[in-house]
Design an enzyme around this catalytic site. Structure first.
Site, PDB file in Angstrom:
ATOM      1  N   ASP A  57       0.832  -1.199   0.000  1.00 29.93           N
ATOM      2  CA  ASP A  57       0.000   0.000   0.000  1.00 29.93           C
ATOM      3  C   ASP A  57       0.871   1.254   0.000  1.00 29.93           C
ATOM      4  O   ASP A  57       1.971   1.245   0.552  1.00 29.93           O
ATOM      5  CB  ASP A  57      -0.894  -0.023   1.257  1.00 29.93           C
ATOM      6  CG  ASP A  57      -2.256   0.598   0.990  1.00 29.93           C
ATOM      7  OD1 ASP A  57      -2.431   1.150  -0.117  1.00 29.93           O
ATOM      8  OD2 ASP A  57      -3.129   0.537   1.864  1.00 29.93           O
ATOM      9  N   HIS A 125      -0.053  -5.198   5.439  1.00 32.10           N
ATOM     10  CA  HIS A 125      -0.880  -5.337   4.246  1.00 32.10           C
ATOM     11  C   HIS A 125      -1.447  -3.950   3.951  1.00 32.10           C
ATOM     12  O   HIS A 125      -0.698  -3.060   3.592  1.00 32.10           O
ATOM     13  CB  HIS A 125      -1.954  -6.392   4.533  1.00 32.10           C
ATOM     14  CG  HIS A 125      -2.623  -6.961   3.333  1.00 32.10           C
ATOM     15  ND1 HIS A 125      -3.581  -7.936   3.434  1.00 32.10           N
ATOM     16  CD2 HIS A 125      -2.500  -6.691   2.026  1.00 32.10           C
ATOM     17  CE1 HIS A 125      -4.001  -8.258   2.228  1.00 32.10           C
ATOM     18  NE2 HIS A 125      -3.372  -7.513   1.361  1.00 32.10           N
ATOM     19  N   ASN A 180      -7.908  -6.898   4.534  1.00 32.72           N
ATOM     20  CA  ASN A 180      -7.071  -6.516   3.405  1.00 32.72           C
ATOM     21  C   ASN A 180      -6.660  -5.058   3.507  1.00 32.72           C
ATOM     22  O   ASN A 180      -5.512  -4.733   3.718  1.00 32.72           O
ATOM     23  CB  ASN A 180      -7.842  -6.810   2.115  1.00 32.72           C
ATOM     24  CG  ASN A 180      -7.039  -6.548   0.868  1.00 32.72           C
ATOM     25  OD1 ASN A 180      -6.381  -5.539   0.754  1.00 32.72           O
ATOM     26  ND2 ASN A 180      -7.083  -7.473  -0.070  1.00 32.72           N
ATOM     27  N   ASN A 238     -11.666  -5.403  -1.723  1.00 30.76           N
ATOM     28  CA  ASN A 238     -10.212  -5.340  -1.666  1.00 30.76           C
ATOM     29  C   ASN A 238      -9.780  -3.981  -1.137  1.00 30.76           C
ATOM     30  O   ASN A 238      -9.739  -3.762   0.053  1.00 30.76           O
ATOM     31  CB  ASN A 238      -9.717  -5.639  -3.079  1.00 30.76           C
ATOM     32  CG  ASN A 238      -8.304  -6.107  -3.129  1.00 30.76           C
ATOM     33  OD1 ASN A 238      -7.807  -6.693  -2.207  1.00 30.76           O
ATOM     34  ND2 ASN A 238      -7.649  -5.844  -4.227  1.00 30.76           N
ATOM     35  N   ASN A 285      -6.272  -1.800  -5.258  1.00 33.55           N
ATOM     36  CA  ASN A 285      -6.377  -0.802  -4.204  1.00 33.55           C
ATOM     37  C   ASN A 285      -6.749   0.569  -4.772  1.00 33.55           C
ATOM     38  O   ASN A 285      -6.445   0.888  -5.901  1.00 33.55           O
ATOM     39  CB  ASN A 285      -5.053  -0.774  -3.474  1.00 33.55           C
ATOM     40  CG  ASN A 285      -4.690  -2.179  -3.035  1.00 33.55           C
ATOM     41  OD1 ASN A 285      -5.458  -2.815  -2.358  1.00 33.55           O
ATOM     42  ND2 ASN A 285      -3.549  -2.668  -3.491  1.00 33.55           N
TER      43      ASN A 285
END
Ligand SMILES: *[C@@H]1O[C@H](CO)[C@@H](O)[C@H](O)[C@H]1NC(C)=O
Ligand SMILES: *[C@@H]1O[C@H](CO)[C@@H](O)[C@H](O)[C@H]1NC(C)=O
Ligand SMILES: *[C@@H]1O[C@H](CO)[C@@H](O)[C@H](O)[C@H]1NC(C)=O
Ligand SMILES: *[C@@H]1O[C@H](CO)[C@@H](O)[C@H](O)[C@H]1NC(C)=O
Ligand SMILES: CC(=O)N[C@H]1CO[C@H](CO)[C@@H](O)[C@@H]1O
Length: 378
Positions: A57, A125, A180, A238, A285
Site C-alpha cells: 500500500d 498489508h 485486506n 479489496n 487498491n
C-alpha cells in the site's frame, strides 16, 4: 485432494447454471477476452526506485510530499506466513519495516517501531492514515497485521519529520477474518475489508473465480468498542478509501470488476450502496486525489494470461474515475491513464498520484522496488 477438486468443479457448474446471462457476459469482459493487446501509455518518464520490495500500500501525504508504504520481502509474502497468498509457514516470524518515500528528495526513510515488543509479528498489508485535525504534524496510522496468532489491526502515532512509529493499540475481533485494506474516519474509528469469506483452502481459492458475493466491510470504533458488519454481499472486497468529508466509502470488488460507492450514515456508521461502477477490470487498491477527488485504481488487463503464464507476466494499468459532468445520465467517467505490458513492472498493488508534483507511484506486492513516473496523462 481429487475429491476436493470434484466438489469444487460440481459447485462451479451449479453456480454457472444458476446465474444469468449478464453475469456471464461481465465475466467474459473481466477476464479480458474483448480487450485489444496492451500498448504502453503514459510510461515514458518512469523509473524504478530500488531498495524496497513487496510493497502493498502507498499513501501520499500531499503537504509534505511523503509517501508512506507497507513493504516486506517477496520471500516472506510467498513462502513464510502470509494468509493473503495462502502461505502458512508458522515457524517464520515476519517483522516488516514500513517506509517513507520522500518524493521531493528522492529518498527512502525506514520507519522504526517504538513501544512494539520485538517478539510480536508485523506482517503488513493495507494501510490507512488519519491526520489529526488539532495538530497538523501528527498522523495516526492504521495497519493490517497478519500475525500468526490471527490477523489484527495495529494503530500507531507518527510525528511528521521523524522516523518513528509509536504503537498505540492492537485490535482483535472475530470479524477481523481476512482483512485486506483499511480506511480511518476518525482517530478511533475505521472501516476495513475482509477479502474472503473462507479462510481456508480449498474453498478460499475457489471464491474469487466463482465471484461469490459473500464477503464484507466491517466498521470498528475504539470509542464504544463496537465492531460490526457495515456492508455485506460483496465479491472480494479489496481496496477501501473515502472522499474528503468521509461521507462516501469506496470499495473495489476485485472479482466483480467493479467499484462500489457507499453512502456513510455518520450517526450509526452503516453503509448504504449508492452506485456500482462496472469497470470490467480485475482491480485493486484505491487512491483518491486530494485536490480533485478523482479515484485511481490499479488494473490487470489480461488476468487469464497471468493465470496461465504466472505472476511475472502481469501487466500493469492505472484507471482514473471522475465525476461525470456531462448531462448524459452517466455518473462517473473512466479513463486508463497508464499502461505497461509488464516490461517495467508486474503484479501491481497500489497506484498513488500527487497532482502538484505531477508524480505517479505504483507499488507491487511481489516485485522489487516501486515505480515512479514523472508525468501524468490527463
Ligand atoms: C519455514 O520457515 C523457517 C524459518 O524461516 C524456514 O527455516 C523453513 O525452511 C520454512 N519452511 C518451508 C517449508 O519453507
Ligand atoms: C472490546 O471488545 C472485544 C470483543 O468484543 C473484547 O475482546 C475486548 O476486551 C473489548 N475491549 C475493551 C477495552 O473493552
Ligand atoms: C464527486 O463529487 C463529490 C461531491 O463534490 C466529491 O465528494 C467526490 O470526491 C467526487 N468524486 C469523484 C470520483 O471525483
Ligand atoms: C447515478 O446516481 C444516482 C444517485 O446518486 C442514482 O440514482 C442513479 O441510478 C445513478 N445512475 C447510474 C447510471 O448509475
Ligand atoms: C491494501 C492492499 O494492498 N490491498 C491489495 C492490493 O493489491 C494486492 C495485489 O492484488 C492485494 O494482494 C492486496 O490485498
Amino acid at each position: 485432494m481429487l475429491q476436493n477438486i470434484a466438489t469444487i468443479f460440481i459447485a462451479f457448474i451449479v453456480i454457472l447454471l444458476a446465474v444469468n446471462y449478464n453475469w456471464l457476459y461481465e465475466y467474459y469482459i473481466i477476464l479480458g477476452f474483448n480487450r485489444p493487446p496492451i500498448k504502453p501509455y503514459g510510461n515514458g518518464k518512469c523509473r524504478k526506485i530500488e531498495g524496497i520490495e513487496a510493497c502493498e500500500d502507498i499513501h501520499i501525504h500531499h503537504r509534505t510530499g511523503r509517501a508512506f508504504m507497507t513493504c516486506g520481502t517477496e520471500y516472506e509474502r510467498t513462502r513464510a506466513y502470509w494468509p493473503p497468498l495462502n502461505t502458512f509457514n508458522s515457524s517464520h516470524q515476519t517483522r516488516d519495516t514500513p517506509y517513507i518515500y520522500d518524493i521531493d528528495n528522492d529518498k527512502l526513510i525506514p520507519l522504526v517501531l517504538e513501544n512494539f515488543p520485538p517478539e510480536e509479528d508485523f506482517a503488513t498489508h493495507g494501510l490507512g492514515i488519519y491526520e489529526d485535525p488539532e495538530d497538523e504534524n501528527k498522523l495516526y496510522m492504521f495497519f493490517i497485521n497478519h500475525k500468526r496468532s490471527g490477523s489484527c489491526i495495529e494503530t500507531f502515532e507518527h510525528t511528521l519529520n521523524t522516523n518513528e512509529l509509536i504503537h498505540l493499540e492492537t485490535i482483535q475481533h472475530e470479524l477481523i477474518k481476512t482483512p485486506n485494506d483499511i480506511v480511518p474516519v476518525s482517530r478511533y474509528e475505521f472501516y476495513f475489508t475482509n477479502d474472503h469469506y473462507f479462510t481456508k483452502l480449498p474453498w478460499k481459492k475457489f471464491e474469487r473465480p466463482a465471484r461469490l458475493p459473500w464477503s464484507n466491510v466491517v466498521f470498528h470504533s475504539s470509542i464504544t468498542n463496537e465492531t460490526k458488519i457495515a456492508a455485506d454481499g460483496i465479491s472480494s472486497p479489496n481496496g477501501i478509501n473515502t472522499n474528503w468529508d468521509r461521507s462516501l466509502i469506496y470499495v473495489t470488488a476485485l472479482s466483480d470488476g467493479s467499484i462500489l460507492i457507499y453512502e456513510r450514515n455518520k450517526n450509526n456508521n452503516d453503509l448504504k450502496l449508492r452506485n456500482r461502477i462496472f469497470t470490467g477490470y480485475v482491480s485493486d487498491n484505491i487512491s483518491v486525489d486530494e485536490v480533485t477527488g478523482e479515484i485511481y485504481i490499479t488494473i490487470v488487463q489480461k488476468p487469464l494470461i497471468n493465470l496461465v503464464f504466472g505472476k511475472g507476466h502481469t501487466s500493469v494499468g492505472v484507471l482514473k474515475i471522475s465525476n461525470n459532468t456531462e448531462e448524459n445520465g452517466v455518473n462517473y467517467s473512466q479513463k486508463v491513464i497508464f499502461e505497461d505490458d509488464g516490461t517495467l513492472f508486474h503484479s501491481p498493488s497500489t497506484a498513488a498520484v500527487d497532482r502538484k508534483r505531477n508524480v505517479l507511484l505504483i507499488s507491487s506486492y511481489r516485485a522489487k522496488g516501486i515505480v515512479r513516473c514523472d508525468s501524468l496523462e490527463p
